[in-house]
Design an enzyme around this catalytic site. Structure first.
Site, mmCIF file in Angstrom:
data_model
loop_
_atom_site.group_PDB
_atom_site.id
_atom_site.type_symbol
_atom_site.label_atom_id
_atom_site.label_comp_id
_atom_site.label_asym_id
_atom_site.label_seq_id
_atom_site.Cartn_x
_atom_site.Cartn_y
_atom_site.Cartn_z
ATOM 1 N N GLY A 40 0.804 -1.223 0.000
ATOM 2 C CA GLY A 40 0.000 0.000 0.000
ATOM 3 C C GLY A 40 0.835 1.270 0.000
ATOM 4 C CG HIS A 445 22.169 10.132 34.119
ATOM 5 N ND1 HIS A 445 21.672 11.340 33.673
ATOM 6 C CD2 HIS A 445 23.506 10.320 34.340
ATOM 7 C CE1 HIS A 445 22.652 12.234 33.641
ATOM 8 N NE2 HIS A 445 23.778 11.643 34.036
HETATM 9 P P1 FAD Z 1 -3.034 2.132 2.058
HETATM 10 O O1 FAD Z 1 -1.699 1.972 2.619
HETATM 11 O O2 FAD Z 1 -3.313 3.371 1.261
HETATM 12 O O3 FAD Z 1 -3.272 0.858 1.140
HETATM 13 C C1 FAD Z 1 -4.421 0.704 0.361
HETATM 14 C C2 FAD Z 1 -4.134 -0.285 -0.738
HETATM 15 O O4 FAD Z 1 -5.375 -0.647 -1.339
HETATM 16 C C3 FAD Z 1 -3.266 0.269 -1.867
HETATM 17 O O5 FAD Z 1 -2.176 -0.576 -2.078
HETATM 18 C C4 FAD Z 1 -4.201 0.278 -3.070
HETATM 19 O O6 FAD Z 1 -3.533 0.004 -4.291
HETATM 20 C C5 FAD Z 1 -5.168 -0.833 -2.738
HETATM 21 N N1 FAD Z 1 -6.472 -0.716 -3.397
HETATM 22 C C6 FAD Z 1 -7.259 0.387 -3.496
HETATM 23 N N2 FAD Z 1 -8.402 0.080 -4.139
HETATM 24 C C7 FAD Z 1 -8.338 -1.239 -4.466
HETATM 25 C C8 FAD Z 1 -9.212 -2.148 -5.135
HETATM 26 N N3 FAD Z 1 -10.425 -1.761 -5.561
HETATM 27 N N4 FAD Z 1 -8.790 -3.410 -5.296
HETATM 28 C C9 FAD Z 1 -7.568 -3.821 -4.834
HETATM 29 N N5 FAD Z 1 -6.715 -3.023 -4.187
HETATM 30 C C10 FAD Z 1 -7.105 -1.751 -3.994
HETATM 31 N N6 FAD Z 1 1.756 6.935 8.498
HETATM 32 C C11 FAD Z 1 2.427 6.628 9.633
HETATM 33 O O7 FAD Z 1 1.828 6.086 10.570
HETATM 34 N N7 FAD Z 1 3.753 6.904 9.771
HETATM 35 C C12 FAD Z 1 4.457 7.511 8.785
HETATM 36 O O8 FAD Z 1 5.658 7.749 8.932
HETATM 37 C C13 FAD Z 1 3.783 7.856 7.590
HETATM 38 N N8 FAD Z 1 4.435 8.459 6.578
HETATM 39 C C14 FAD Z 1 3.771 8.763 5.434
HETATM 40 C C15 FAD Z 1 4.460 9.411 4.423
HETATM 41 C C16 FAD Z 1 3.811 9.746 3.245
HETATM 42 C C17 FAD Z 1 4.578 10.458 2.152
HETATM 43 C C18 FAD Z 1 2.441 9.393 3.068
HETATM 44 C C19 FAD Z 1 1.733 9.714 1.784
HETATM 45 C C20 FAD Z 1 1.746 8.756 4.072
HETATM 46 C C21 FAD Z 1 2.399 8.445 5.268
HETATM 47 N N9 FAD Z 1 1.734 7.824 6.322
HETATM 48 C C22 FAD Z 1 2.405 7.536 7.479
HETATM 49 C C23 FAD Z 1 0.315 7.462 6.224
HETATM 50 C C24 FAD Z 1 0.173 5.963 5.918
HETATM 51 O O9 FAD Z 1 0.877 5.665 4.740
HETATM 52 C C25 FAD Z 1 -1.302 5.606 5.771
HETATM 53 O O10 FAD Z 1 -2.013 6.029 6.908
HETATM 54 C C26 FAD Z 1 -1.448 4.099 5.618
HETATM 55 O O11 FAD Z 1 -0.749 3.623 4.490
HETATM 56 C C27 FAD Z 1 -2.925 3.723 5.490
HETATM 57 O O12 FAD Z 1 -3.014 2.348 5.375
HETATM 58 P P2 FAD Z 1 -4.248 1.638 4.690
HETATM 59 O O13 FAD Z 1 -4.004 0.183 4.843
HETATM 60 O O14 FAD Z 1 -5.513 2.207 5.183
HETATM 61 O O15 FAD Z 1 -4.187 2.050 3.128
#
Ligand code: FAD
Ligand code: NAI
Length: 467
Positions: A40, A445
């Site tokens: 993701g 410490h």
């Molecule tokens: P995502 O990680 O967005 O994953 C969703 C996945 O679903 C994707 O791979 C997508 O391709 C897939 N998908 C979507 N629709 C479909 C479909 N219909 N069929 C199949 N697959 C699908 N958070 C932190 O806690 N610490 C950090 O240091 C941090 N740094 C970040 C830095 C950046 C630059 C960014 C942009 C974000 C950062 N975040 C960080 C936030 C974090 O990345 C997100 O909160 C987290 O990835 C969310 O996880 P998720 O599983 O909800 O979704």
């Protein structure tokens, strides 16, 4: 047609963790991912690559600015952005490949393609090559988020970019203007500022990182100006952003409502992220969304369709990897008949600037607005032996405790390694510790963690020892 107990849609930290936990609990589990690699946003274009280049750039900055204080001298410190990006790509690849191993180890079937609901117990998975229909008793939607776009501003992915492109620039820009002074703006702005880019932040609200305790916003602003020469424009209203040749022209109104025109090499748009549900066909099965497009769930993360759950960035709450992970574990355990626990008040929030920023629980502003009477104890890192030996003197720890019971209500820190230190506060608050409890625990410490003890001493009885 193959049938599962649980199909997880999306393989970010929410999705893959929920799949592993479900498999551990004996559910026949599949995961669907539309991108070529698992992991993701977090693993591919978020947490992991951003922290990799934050680390590289901080080492370069330190070598340039601080090594000579230690008697370490170089004739010529230079920087190779190609090498930094190759290192970052290698880390991302290794981390994502690690997930392939974990899926195999836990006997989770992986489907590559876009999941689309046919009815409430089946989806099709469509890829370039084939279309598969698979069934399941339960589903978890973990499709994450995408960068929010500003009306009328086109991200051309070359000069007007989102975090995804900013993580892979081929050159160190001379100038970079960042629209949005939130977490992404601060982290990626720090990376390029350390490499020599002139950074300007245009922020709409009157604080940087405005969801954090305001004392952190103010201190971070001061530090970014002092250490990295950030130009920070608050209360700035961006009007237009246009690519012209190799430049970007930005117009807007500053806090005095004067029209300002900027010309820059790149413009990073980092004004938040929006839930992503495209292609899921949610209409067909009647899943309800909020006005902002988030999937609506109940306290058990169940949508209005009783066998379908949603977690992570696609629902309400902080858009953080560890929040998505906790929700993934919660749902897997819930549908397996367990009684899981998730405390939304205790999700830590971290910014990997240097010094780092970390926070958990209520901010001072939240306590004031809810009329809770509280005590404040703070302690500056510059009064700490550990900070003096490493030269990390900026920042402080602030502990907020209930005025009567002394229970810790919030901990807010800016300083060295506070991203790791915040865990002490989370553990203490999970067990509903008082400030005095922390103050009476022996801290090694010299460590940065002593700042938490001193701030707690101050919150509890105004008796910090080293100030
Ligand atoms: P995502 O990680 O967005 O994953 C969703 C996945 O679903 C994707 O791979 C997508 O391709 C897939 N998908 C979507 N629709 C479909 C479909 N219909 N069929 C199949 N697959 C699908 N958070 C932190 O806690 N610490 C950090 O240091 C941090 N740094 C970040 C830095 C950046 C630059 C960014 C942009 C974000 C950062 N975040 C960080 C936030 C974090 O990345 C997100 O909160 C987290 O990835 C969310 O996880 P998720 O599983 O909800 O979704
Ligand atoms: P953000 O919500 O942190 O910050 C967006 C900023 O843009 C806000 O300060 C907002 O006031 C400002 N803004 C909105 N519209 C604007 C406009 N028109 N002009 C100027 N400013 C405007 O969002 P960001 O930085 O894009 O990050 C997205 C998400 O990714 C965050 O929710 C964050 O939780 C997550 N993330 C987490 C990280 C971490 O945990 N270390 C690192 C990076 C991202």
């Amino acid at each position: 047609m193959k049938k599962y107990d649980l199909i997880v849609i999306g393989s970010g930290p929410g999705g893959y963790v929920s799949a592993i936990r479900s498999a551990q609990l004996g559910l026949k589990t599949a995961i669907v991912e539309k991108y070529s690699s698992l992991g993701g946003t977090c693993l591919n274009v978020g947490c992991i690559p951003s922290k990799a280049i934050l680390d590289s750039s901080e080492r370069f900055f330190s070598a340039n600015k601080h090594f000579s204080e230690h008697g370490i001298n170089f004739n010529n410190v230079n920087f190779d952005i190609k090498k930094m990006m190759e290192r970052k790509d290698k880390i991302v690849k290794q981390t994502c490949n690690g997930l392939n191993f974990l899926m195999k180890k836990n006997k989770i079937d992986v489907y590559k393609g876009t999941a689309s609901f046919q009815n409430k117990s089946s989806i099709t998975v469509n890829s370039d090559k084939l279309s598969n229909e698979i069934q399941s008793e339960y589903f978890i939607i973990a499709t994450g988020s995408k960068p929010t776009e500003l009306a009328g501003i086109k991200n051309d992915k070359k000069r007007i970019i989102s975090s995804t492109q900013a993580l892979s620039l081929k050159e160190v820009p001379n100038e970079l203007i960042i629209i949005g002074g939130g977490v992404i703006g601060i982290e990626l702005g720090s990376v390029y500022a350390r490499l020599g880019t002139k950074i300007t932040v245009l922020e709409y609200s009157d604080y940087l990182i405005n969801s954090f305790d305001k004392s952190l916003s103010k201190e971070l602003k001061k530090i970014l100006i002092k250490n990295l020469s950030f130009d920070i424009q608050l209360n700035f209203e961006v009007k237009t952003v246009k690519s012209v040749g190799n430049k970007v022209i930005i117009t807007g109104l500053n806090k005095n409502k004067e029209e300002i025109i900027y010309k820059t090499d790149y413009c990073l748009l980092s004004v938040g992220r929006s839930p992503y549900t495209k292609g899921l066909n949610l209409n067909k099965i009647g899943i309800k969304l909020s006005a902002s497009g988030k999937i609506i769930v109940d306290n058990n993360l169940k949508t209005n369709v009783s066998n379908i759950f949603a977690i992570g960035d696609v629902i309400d709450g902080p858009m953080l990897a560890h929040k998505a992970e906790e929700e993934g574990v919660y749902v897997a355990e819930y549908i397996s008949g367990q009684k899981p626990h998730l405390n939304y008040n205790l999700i830590p929030n971290v910014i990997y600037s240097w010094p780092e920023v970390a926070s958990v629980g209520k901010t001072e502003q939240e306590l004031i607005s809810s009329g809770i009477k509280y005590k404040v104890g703070d302690f500056p890192f510059k009064a700490l032996g550990r900070s003096r030996v490493s030269g990390d003197l900026d920042g402080f720890v602030k502990v907020l405790a209930d005025e009567i019971s002394d229970e810790i209500l919030g901990v807010h820190m800016i300083g060295p390694r506070v991203a790791d230190l915040i865990s002490e506060a989370v553990v203490a608050m999970e067990y509903r510790a008082s400030a005095e409890d922390i103050a009476r625990i022996c801290h090694a410490h010299p460590t940065f963690s002593e700042a938490i003890k001193e701030a707690a001493l101050n919150a509890s009885e105004k008796r910090a020892l080293h100030i």
